[in-house]
Design an enzyme around this catalytic site. Structure first.
Site, short mmCIF file in Angstrom:
data_model
loop_
_atom_site.label_atom_id
_atom_site.label_comp_id
_atom_site.label_asym_id
_atom_site.label_seq_id
_atom_site.Cartn_x
_atom_site.Cartn_y
_atom_site.Cartn_z
N LYS A 118 0.84 -1.21 0.00
CA LYS A 118 0.00 0.00 0.00
C LYS A 118 0.87 1.26 0.00
O LYS A 118 0.58 2.23 -0.70
CB LYS A 118 -0.91 0.03 1.24
CG LYS A 118 -2.04 -0.94 1.19
CD LYS A 118 -2.97 -0.76 2.39
CE LYS A 118 -2.18 -0.89 3.69
NZ LYS A 118 -2.94 -0.59 4.89
N ARG A 176 -11.96 0.29 9.82
CA ARG A 176 -11.47 -1.03 10.26
C ARG A 176 -12.62 -1.94 10.70
O ARG A 176 -12.41 -3.11 10.95
CB ARG A 176 -10.50 -0.86 11.45
CG ARG A 176 -9.16 -0.28 11.06
CD ARG A 176 -8.30 -0.07 12.29
NE ARG A 176 -7.10 0.69 12.00
CZ ARG A 176 -5.93 0.14 11.69
NH1 ARG A 176 -5.81 -1.16 11.60
NH2 ARG A 176 -4.88 0.91 11.45
N ARG A 185 13.55 -9.23 6.25
CA ARG A 185 14.12 -7.87 6.27
C ARG A 185 15.07 -7.68 7.45
O ARG A 185 14.73 -8.01 8.58
CB ARG A 185 12.99 -6.82 6.39
CG ARG A 185 12.15 -6.70 5.14
CD ARG A 185 11.30 -5.46 5.11
NE ARG A 185 10.34 -5.35 6.18
CZ ARG A 185 9.15 -4.75 6.04
NH1 ARG A 185 8.79 -4.23 4.88
NH2 ARG A 185 8.31 -4.66 7.05
N ARG A 208 13.86 -5.62 12.96
CA ARG A 208 12.89 -4.86 13.75
C ARG A 208 11.93 -5.81 14.44
O ARG A 208 11.60 -6.86 13.90
CB ARG A 208 12.09 -3.92 12.84
CG ARG A 208 12.85 -2.70 12.42
CD ARG A 208 11.95 -1.67 11.78
NE ARG A 208 11.15 -2.27 10.72
CZ ARG A 208 10.91 -1.68 9.56
NH1 ARG A 208 11.42 -0.51 9.30
NH2 ARG A 208 10.16 -2.27 8.65
N ARG A 255 -0.12 -9.90 14.05
CA ARG A 255 -0.63 -8.75 13.29
C ARG A 255 -1.54 -9.19 12.15
O ARG A 255 -2.58 -8.58 11.89
CB ARG A 255 0.54 -7.93 12.72
CG ARG A 255 1.27 -7.10 13.76
CD ARG A 255 2.46 -6.39 13.16
NE ARG A 255 2.09 -5.18 12.46
CZ ARG A 255 2.89 -4.53 11.61
NH1 ARG A 255 4.09 -5.00 11.36
NH2 ARG A 255 2.50 -3.44 11.02
#
Length: 245
Positions: free
Chosen positions: A45, A120, A159, A192, A203
């Site tokens: 996004k 949401r 990552r 992270r 999540r």
């Protein structure tokens, strides 16, 4: 107010004024668009949003940023939002929709908007529809960044970053020369907290639980476009432009 705005304009360099004027002239022929972006973290996004914004002359509304800005500016709704936050309460849906309503009065939102991170819940979607209806408007398209969780996991959990420079690596797509080591300084890379498999899993679970009913709500209105978010960014952009044409 008008005099203050005019005085501020006197200090704006001519080249900036001309650039903005040309942008507005180009935008005047664009059709109005009111869009909602839906997609899990890492679905692209953030890459596509500025491209859509520039192509269709829309304003980008991120509700978290707008809430913070309203609180900082001490607007009527910002003061109410701060009262709720100070009590440790969630900011009400009506307040958030009110802040969006205020934002839509700005010239930058004249041709429409991109909403990211809202609604949401189905209740929020209904309240947004009610507010837009009062303005004689409606949501035109919901862009659903559909992507398999396993692909997302590979994208995100691979990552690694070099904290002091911000350089990013990916174990599969852009690996460092030596595993876990920054190419330039030889210092260790870190991951992270949000990029670890356990955090990502929770999540994604929360994302699916919250947003699937919202997508169903808009599907019933026939305005959802499913995007192949696992594809290359330029391919996703092409699908978006077809969906919006």
């Amino acid at each position: 107010m008008a005099a203050a705005a005019a005085a501020n304009l006197e200090d704006v360099p001519s080249v900036d004024l001309m650039t903005e004027l040309l942008r507005r002239m180009k935008c005047s022929s664009k059709p109005d668009k009111r869009l909602i972006l839906v997609g899990p973290p890492g679905s692209g996004k953030g890459t596509q949003s500025p491209l859509i914004k520039d192509e269709y002359c829309l304003c980008h509304l991120a509700t978290g940023d707008m809430l913070r800005a309203a609180v900082a500016a001490k607007t009527r709704l910002g003061v109410k939002a701060k009262e709720a936050m100070d009590k440790g309460e969630l900011v009400s849906d009506d307040l958030v929709v009110g802040i969006i309503d205020d934002a839509l009065k700005k010239p930058s939102c004249q041709k429409g908007f991109i909403l990211d991170g809202f609604p949401r819940t189905v209740v929020q979607a209904e309240k947004l529809d009610e507010m837009l209806e009062k303005r004689g408007a409606k949501v035109d398209k919901v862009l659903n960044f559909a992507i398999d969780d396993a692909i997302l996991e590979e994208r995100i959990t691979g990552r690694w970053i070099h904290p002091s420079s911000g350089r990013t690596y990916h174990t599969k797509f852009a690996p460092p020369k030596a595993p876990g080591i920054d190419d330039v300084t030889g210092e260790p890379l870190i991951q992270r907290k949000d990029d670890t498999p356990a955090v990502l899993k929770s999540r994604l679970e929360s994302f699916h639980r919250q947003t699937e009913p919202v997508i169903d709500y808009y599907k019933k209105k026939g305005i959802v476009a499913n995007l192949p978010a696992e594809k290359k960014p330029e391919e996703v952009t092409s699908v978006i432009n077809k969906a919006l044409s």
